[in-house]
Design a protein around this motif. Sequence first.
Motif, PDB file in Angstrom:
ATOM      1  N   THR A  68      -6.969  -6.283  -0.106  1.00 51.17           N
ATOM      2  CA  THR A  68      -5.957  -5.497   0.593  1.00 51.17           C
ATOM      3  C   THR A  68      -6.320  -5.323   2.061  1.00 51.17           C
ATOM      4  O   THR A  68      -7.474  -5.050   2.413  1.00 51.17           O
ATOM      5  N   GLY A  69      -5.353  -5.571   2.911  1.00 48.09           N
ATOM      6  CA  GLY A  69      -5.534  -5.376   4.339  1.00 48.09           C
ATOM      7  C   GLY A  69      -6.278  -6.463   5.074  1.00 48.09           C
ATOM      8  O   GLY A  69      -6.534  -6.328   6.282  1.00 48.09           O
ATOM      9  N   ILE A  70      -6.627  -7.585   4.432  1.00 48.69           N
ATOM     10  CA  ILE A  70      -7.378  -8.619   5.144  1.00 48.69           C
ATOM     11  C   ILE A  70      -6.494  -9.265   6.213  1.00 48.69           C
ATOM     12  O   ILE A  70      -5.282  -9.418   6.032  1.00 48.69           O
ATOM     13  N   ARG A 107       2.301  -6.946  -9.104  1.00 47.27           N
ATOM     14  CA  ARG A 107       0.863  -6.720  -8.992  1.00 47.27           C
ATOM     15  C   ARG A 107       0.560  -6.042  -7.658  1.00 47.27           C
ATOM     16  O   ARG A 107       1.281  -6.243  -6.674  1.00 47.27           O
ATOM     17  N   ARG A 108      -0.529  -5.270  -7.628  1.00 48.70           N
ATOM     18  CA  ARG A 108      -0.875  -4.555  -6.395  1.00 48.70           C
ATOM     19  C   ARG A 108      -1.196  -5.525  -5.258  1.00 48.70           C
ATOM     20  O   ARG A 108      -0.810  -5.306  -4.105  1.00 48.70           O
ATOM     21  N   MET A 136       3.906  -4.478   5.237  1.00 48.31           N
ATOM     22  CA  MET A 136       2.618  -4.765   4.597  1.00 48.31           C
ATOM     23  C   MET A 136       1.616  -5.407   5.548  1.00 48.31           C
ATOM     24  O   MET A 136       0.717  -6.132   5.128  1.00 48.31           O
ATOM     25  N   GLY A 137       1.770  -5.164   6.846  1.00 45.25           N
ATOM     26  CA  GLY A 137       0.799  -5.652   7.815  1.00 45.25           C
ATOM     27  C   GLY A 137       0.979  -7.090   8.235  1.00 45.25           C
ATOM     28  O   GLY A 137       0.127  -7.641   8.940  1.00 45.25           O
ATOM     29  N   ALA A 138       2.075  -7.735   7.852  1.00 44.85           N
ATOM     30  CA  ALA A 138       2.295  -9.140   8.219  1.00 44.85           C
ATOM     31  C   ALA A 138       2.628  -9.271   9.692  1.00 44.85           C
ATOM     32  O   ALA A 138       3.395  -8.486  10.248  1.00 44.85           O
ATOM     33  N   ASP A 197       0.843  -1.190   0.000  1.00 45.84           N
ATOM     34  CA  ASP A 197       0.000   0.000   0.000  1.00 45.84           C
ATOM     35  C   ASP A 197       0.887   1.252   0.000  1.00 45.84           C
ATOM     36  O   ASP A 197       1.028   1.954   1.004  1.00 45.84           O
ATOM     37  N   ARG A 198       1.483   1.504  -1.158  1.00 46.99           N
ATOM     38  CA  ARG A 198       2.387   2.647  -1.297  1.00 46.99           C
ATOM     39  C   ARG A 198       2.389   3.069  -2.759  1.00 46.99           C
ATOM     40  O   ARG A 198       2.183   2.242  -3.662  1.00 46.99           O
TER      41      ARG A 198
END
Length: 376
Positions: free
Chosen positions: A319-321, A235-236, A345-347, A225-226
């Motif tokens: 995204t963000g799940i 890929r996003r 990335m939220g991991a 997310d940047r």
Amino acid sequence: MLTFRRAIVFALAALALLLLLRSSHSTAPAPIKDAPQAAAGAKSQPGASATPGAAAVAPSPDTKPPKPPKPPKTQLPLNELQQLPLRKQLEYEFPYDPESKFPAYIWQTWRYTPASGQFEEGFREMEASWTVLHPTFVHEVITDSVAVHLIKHLYSAIPDVVEAYLALPLPVLKADFFRYLILLARGGIYADIDTAALKSAIEWIPPEVPRDTYGLVIGIEADPDRPDWAEWYSRRIQFCQWTIQAKPGHPVLRDVVANITEAALTRKAENRLGRSAIKSIVEFTGPAVWTDCVFRYFNDPDYFDVSSSAGNITWEQFTGITSPKKVGDVVVLPITSFSPGVKQMGAGEDDDPMAFVKHGFVGTWKPEAERHIGEQ
């Protein structure tokens, strides 16, 4: 002395007595109304056989009726099969049954088997973790030389696939292709040799999700997310392919195998399949093409009712799940599940409840001097 006349009299008397006894027992009892069931909660089942003296037993409320037997597959002559489009050939050879069980296989591929003295010590603990956490699974480390014969055997009826596999000029391309090919044909779990199992695959999906409702389990590799995400990832939202669980014949696997086969044969025919011509492994056989095939499946009207959809399923839905997300018969796991400890990335970390597989990011496809095995 018994005379003939007396014998006749005795016979008539015995006959009369027999008729009298028979008539006294021939009247049926009146039916009993509102009688309790023979078994608690039992109900008569339509079409059930009424065996005299047998108690009726009601099935459990959650017991499914037995499935009707599947009709036998129509056998096609080999020459007719090979005239079909490639995806139809793959569908015929490896049919998909979403209600089947996940095969208890773990597939890995490497230059050497763990029994070999040349097997790297840095991989031993990671490789063993899959066996330790899956003691009832068949765990195979397929060497490069064995993989060639296995693919020739499994895909002997579809020579285009074998030709494409043999034509790939780099080991990493063959390794990428192999994972899709073995899962399409046999199903189970594929895991790179530099991955370690943190939890059994039985724990990957919540138990309330019936196993006959999904046939593919994948994880998110990247969720950058940047604004400059394209400089780092293809890929996003990018789905990883270092660990995949699948039932054989899944349509996503069929599509990625057909995609790589067609691209390889086209490049071969145009003399663009040399080592120097492969500019991007990620796009050709890696996570980019894999991610594209997954999203293409999500938006395919042959598998999903898109008539009432507000639009295509895209990266925005993932995204963000932080928990598993089920789309049709595919379960998408959050980035923590197959990429714990990456610190971006939220991991989450390795001890996160959603951490299932640890990837070493060794870069086994790189020259040995450029790898970072054992680094933290």
